[in-house]
Design a protein around this motif. Sequence first.
Motif, PDB file in Angstrom:
ATOM      1  N   MET A 178       7.358   0.406 -20.859  1.00 60.36           N
ATOM      2  CA  MET A 178       8.171   0.520 -19.658  1.00 60.36           C
ATOM      3  C   MET A 178       8.974  -0.756 -19.423  1.00 60.36           C
ATOM      4  N   ALA A 179       8.376  -1.901 -19.724  1.00 56.70           N
ATOM      5  CA  ALA A 179       9.085  -3.174 -19.534  1.00 56.70           C
ATOM      6  C   ALA A 179      10.231  -3.337 -20.523  1.00 56.70           C
ATOM      7  N   SER A 180      10.225  -2.566 -21.615  1.00 53.68           N
ATOM      8  CA  SER A 180      11.305  -2.665 -22.592  1.00 53.68           C
ATOM      9  C   SER A 180      12.577  -1.969 -22.136  1.00 53.68           C
ATOM     10  N   LEU A 181      12.494  -1.132 -21.096  1.00 57.34           N
ATOM     11  CA  LEU A 181      13.699  -0.487 -20.577  1.00 57.34           C
ATOM     12  C   LEU A 181      14.612  -1.536 -19.954  1.00 57.34           C
ATOM     13  N   ARG A 192       6.480  -8.718 -16.135  1.00 57.60           N
ATOM     14  CA  ARG A 192       5.357  -9.660 -16.117  1.00 57.60           C
ATOM     15  C   ARG A 192       5.899 -10.961 -15.558  1.00 57.60           C
ATOM     16  N   VAL A 193       5.662 -11.186 -14.273  1.00 59.06           N
ATOM     17  CA  VAL A 193       6.201 -12.345 -13.567  1.00 59.06           C
ATOM     18  C   VAL A 193       5.535 -13.638 -14.041  1.00 59.06           C
ATOM     19  N   ALA A 194       4.258 -13.566 -14.298  1.00 58.24           N
ATOM     20  CA  ALA A 194       3.455 -14.678 -14.809  1.00 58.24           C
ATOM     21  C   ALA A 194       2.358 -14.050 -15.653  1.00 58.24           C
ATOM     22  N   PRO A 195       1.613 -14.834 -16.424  1.00 60.40           N
ATOM     23  CA  PRO A 195       0.589 -14.222 -17.275  1.00 60.40           C
ATOM     24  C   PRO A 195      -0.376 -13.312 -16.529  1.00 60.40           C
ATOM     25  N   ASN A 196      -0.642 -13.614 -15.262  1.00 60.37           N
ATOM     26  CA  ASN A 196      -1.587 -12.800 -14.495  1.00 60.37           C
ATOM     27  C   ASN A 196      -0.953 -12.157 -13.264  1.00 60.37           C
ATOM     28  N   VAL A 197       0.379 -12.023 -13.270  1.00 60.89           N
ATOM     29  CA  VAL A 197       1.093 -11.383 -12.163  1.00 60.89           C
ATOM     30  C   VAL A 197       2.039 -10.327 -12.727  1.00 60.89           C
ATOM     31  N   LEU A 198       1.793  -9.062 -12.351  1.00 59.03           N
ATOM     32  CA  LEU A 198       2.587  -7.940 -12.834  1.00 59.03           C
ATOM     33  C   LEU A 198       3.310  -7.283 -11.666  1.00 59.03           C
ATOM     34  N   SER A 199       4.476  -6.699 -11.969  1.00 58.38           N
ATOM     35  CA  SER A 199       5.263  -6.027 -10.940  1.00 58.38           C
ATOM     36  C   SER A 199       5.803  -4.724 -11.491  1.00 58.38           C
ATOM     37  N   ALA A 233       0.834  -1.205   0.000  1.00 58.17           N
ATOM     38  CA  ALA A 233       0.000   0.000   0.000  1.00 58.17           C
ATOM     39  C   ALA A 233       0.866   1.252   0.000  1.00 58.17           C
ATOM     40  N   GLY A 234       1.799   1.307  -0.964  1.00 56.11           N
ATOM     41  CA  GLY A 234       2.518   2.537  -1.253  1.00 56.11           C
ATOM     42  C   GLY A 234       1.917   3.188  -2.482  1.00 56.11           C
ATOM     43  N   TYR A 235       2.658   4.122  -3.092  1.00 54.86           N
ATOM     44  CA  TYR A 235       2.110   4.858  -4.230  1.00 54.86           C
ATOM     45  C   TYR A 235       1.701   3.933  -5.364  1.00 54.86           C
ATOM     46  N   THR A 236       2.559   2.972  -5.710  1.00 58.94           N
ATOM     47  CA  THR A 236       2.245   2.087  -6.833  1.00 58.94           C
ATOM     48  C   THR A 236       0.967   1.310  -6.566  1.00 58.94           C
ATOM     49  N   GLY A 237       0.905   0.643  -5.422  1.00 59.03           N
ATOM     50  CA  GLY A 237      -0.236  -0.193  -5.111  1.00 59.03           C
ATOM     51  C   GLY A 237      -1.522   0.589  -4.942  1.00 59.03           C
ATOM     52  N   LEU A 238      -1.438   1.741  -4.266  1.00 53.30           N
ATOM     53  CA  LEU A 238      -2.646   2.534  -4.037  1.00 53.30           C
ATOM     54  C   LEU A 238      -3.148   3.170  -5.321  1.00 53.30           C
ATOM     55  N   SER A 239      -2.220   3.639  -6.174  1.00 50.67           N
ATOM     56  CA  SER A 239      -2.637   4.178  -7.467  1.00 50.67           C
ATOM     57  C   SER A 239      -3.267   3.093  -8.330  1.00 50.67           C
ATOM     58  N   ALA A 240      -2.661   1.898  -8.330  1.00 50.54           N
ATOM     59  CA  ALA A 240      -3.250   0.788  -9.083  1.00 50.54           C
ATOM     60  C   ALA A 240      -4.648   0.459  -8.561  1.00 50.54           C
ATOM     61  N   VAL A 291      -6.150 -14.342  -0.250  1.00 52.32           N
ATOM     62  CA  VAL A 291      -6.918 -13.686  -1.300  1.00 52.32           C
ATOM     63  C   VAL A 291      -6.756 -14.510  -2.570  1.00 52.32           C
ATOM     64  N   THR A 292      -7.859 -14.944  -3.130  1.00 49.37           N
ATOM     65  CA  THR A 292      -7.850 -15.592  -4.434  1.00 49.37           C
ATOM     66  C   THR A 292      -8.254 -14.558  -5.474  1.00 49.37           C
ATOM     67  N   ALA A 293      -7.404 -14.396  -6.504  1.00 47.08           N
ATOM     68  CA  ALA A 293      -7.625 -13.313  -7.457  1.00 47.08           C
ATOM     69  C   ALA A 293      -7.277 -13.754  -8.871  1.00 47.08           C
ATOM     70  N   ASP A 294      -7.932 -13.126  -9.835  1.00 46.17           N
ATOM     71  CA  ASP A 294      -7.602 -13.371 -11.237  1.00 46.17           C
ATOM     72  C   ASP A 294      -6.249 -12.766 -11.604  1.00 46.17           C
ATOM     73  N   HIS A 295      -5.909 -11.657 -10.949  1.00 52.23           N
ATOM     74  CA  HIS A 295      -4.657 -10.962 -11.223  1.00 52.23           C
ATOM     75  C   HIS A 295      -4.014 -10.542  -9.904  1.00 52.23           C
ATOM     76  N   VAL A 296      -2.681 -10.490  -9.916  1.00 56.50           N
ATOM     77  CA  VAL A 296      -1.916 -10.011  -8.762  1.00 56.50           C
ATOM     78  C   VAL A 296      -0.978  -8.916  -9.237  1.00 56.50           C
ATOM     79  N   ILE A 297      -0.893  -7.854  -8.469  1.00 55.32           N
ATOM     80  CA  ILE A 297       0.064  -6.774  -8.708  1.00 55.32           C
ATOM     81  C   ILE A 297       1.028  -6.721  -7.530  1.00 55.32           C
ATOM     82  N   LEU A 298       2.312  -6.849  -7.825  1.00 59.30           N
ATOM     83  CA  LEU A 298       3.354  -6.757  -6.807  1.00 59.30           C
ATOM     84  C   LEU A 298       3.837  -5.314  -6.744  1.00 59.30           C
ATOM     85  N   ALA A 299       3.604  -4.663  -5.603  1.00 59.34           N
ATOM     86  CA  ALA A 299       3.911  -3.236  -5.462  1.00 59.34           C
ATOM     87  C   ALA A 299       4.605  -2.960  -4.138  1.00 59.34           C
ATOM     88  N   ALA A 300       5.486  -3.883  -3.739  1.00 52.22           N
ATOM     89  CA  ALA A 300       6.159  -3.748  -2.447  1.00 52.22           C
ATOM     90  C   ALA A 300       7.531  -3.099  -2.561  1.00 52.22           C
TER      91      ALA A 300
END
Length: 433
Positions: free
Chosen positions: A399-402, A359-366, A44-51, A235-244
Amino acid sequence: MNLLHVNDRAGEYPASYYAATRAPLGPFAPLQGAVRADVCVVGAGYTGLSAALHLAQRGLSVVVVEAHRVGFGASGRNGGQVGSGQRNDQDDLERVVGAANARHLWDLAEEAKGMVKSLIADHAMPLRFHPGIAHACWTQSQVRHARDYAEKLRRDYGYDEIEPLDREAIGRLIPSGVFAGGDIDRGAGHVHPLNYAIGLAQAAVAAGATIFERSEVTRIHHGAKAQVLTAQGSVTADHVILAANGYLGGLEPQVAARVMPINNFIVATEPLGDRAAGVLSEPVAVADTRFVVNYWRLSDDNRLLFGGGESYGWRFPDIVKTVMPALTDIYPDLRGVRIDRAWGGTLAITMTRNPCFLRVAPNVLSASGYSGHGVAMATLAGRVLAEAVAGQAGRFDLMASLPTPRFPGGVALRWPLLVLAMTWYSLRDRLGL
C-alpha cells in the motif's frame, strides 16, 4: 484554526441523522496521567478502531486516544457506501504498479468489503449491511466506460457482480429521468456509518483495548519509546499509529504534505412516505459520475440522505444551500421538501486519490487519505497496520508503494491551489463536460 474545533462542539457529535439514530455508547473517560502501552493509536475512527481491535486480538496492549468521541470525524458522518475496488480504477492501477500488484490491490479491496460484512456479523454490531451500489452516468460516453469497465472486471478479475444499466433500466431504479445509464454493483453495499464505528469500538474494548475520549493529542515525542502527549496525560508506547485522517492537523508534517482535508456535506429530508418510490425503487445507495460526486440513499424511515458539494475553507458554508441545487437537479419534484438534518464533515484526499500509507519513523505508522472510499479501505488499513506492527509488513509496504506525492507548494499553498483546481472541475460538471 483547528479543524477539530472550528465547526463542532467539543466532545459532541454533529447534529446529523446518524447521531440522532446512533446505538447507545456511553462516553469513555479522558486520559489522565501517564500510561504505558505496546501501541498508542491516535484517532478513534475506522482506521484506529480496526487497528486497535486487530492488535488487541494479537495480545498487545493498546491505548486509543480520541480528541472528541468515537466516530466523531469522517467515520461517523459519511455516506456509508462500502464500494468495490480501490478509489482508482484497475486500469489506472495496472499502469502505475503493474498487473500483478494491481491484482493484489483488487484482492485487498475485496477483502476489505468482506471484512465489513464479517465484522458486523461476528461482533453482533448494531447495524445491517445493505447490498447494492448504483453508479449513475450523466453522459453516453460515461455509460460506455461503465459497461466496458464492468466487462474488464468480469474478464480479468473474475468479478461478475456488476450489471450494466441502459437509460430505461437506470430510469426504473432512479425515476428522475436525468441519467443516461449506469450500472449496479450487487457486491457492494451501504451501512449506518456511525453505528459501524460504535460497533468497532465495542469490539475493540471487548478484545482488551482501552479508549480515551476528549483526549486531543498535542505533541508526539519520537524515539525508541514514543511519547504521545495530551493536555492532561501521556502515553508511552513502543509503537504509534496515526489514524486521524483529515483531522491530523500539524501533528505530522510528512503526512500533512501528502494528505489534504476537504469538507463534504449531507442533508436528510423529512420522511418521504409514498414519495420515496419516486427516489429509488430499490434500497440501494447511488453515486453519480460528477467529479464532485453526488451520492444518496434512503434511510430505514424513508428519508433521502443526499450528499454533495465540497468546500475548501476552514468553516462550513450554509449546508442546505450548498447541497440542495444538486438534489433538485436530480429530483425536481422534491423542491420545497423539508430538510430535517444538515451536517458537514472533513475527509482527506491525496493528489492521486490513492490512500497514503507512510512509515513516519521506524515505530510510527500512518494510514489516511482514502479520498471518499474509506469505509471498507480504512477498516482494512487497521488490519494492515496491525500486521506491520507485529512484524508482517508486506501488505503495508504494498500500500505504501502507491504514489502519494506531496501537494505542490507544501502545506501552506496546498489549499489555495486545490481551490483553483476544484473550481475548474466544478465548472466542468456544471457544463456537462
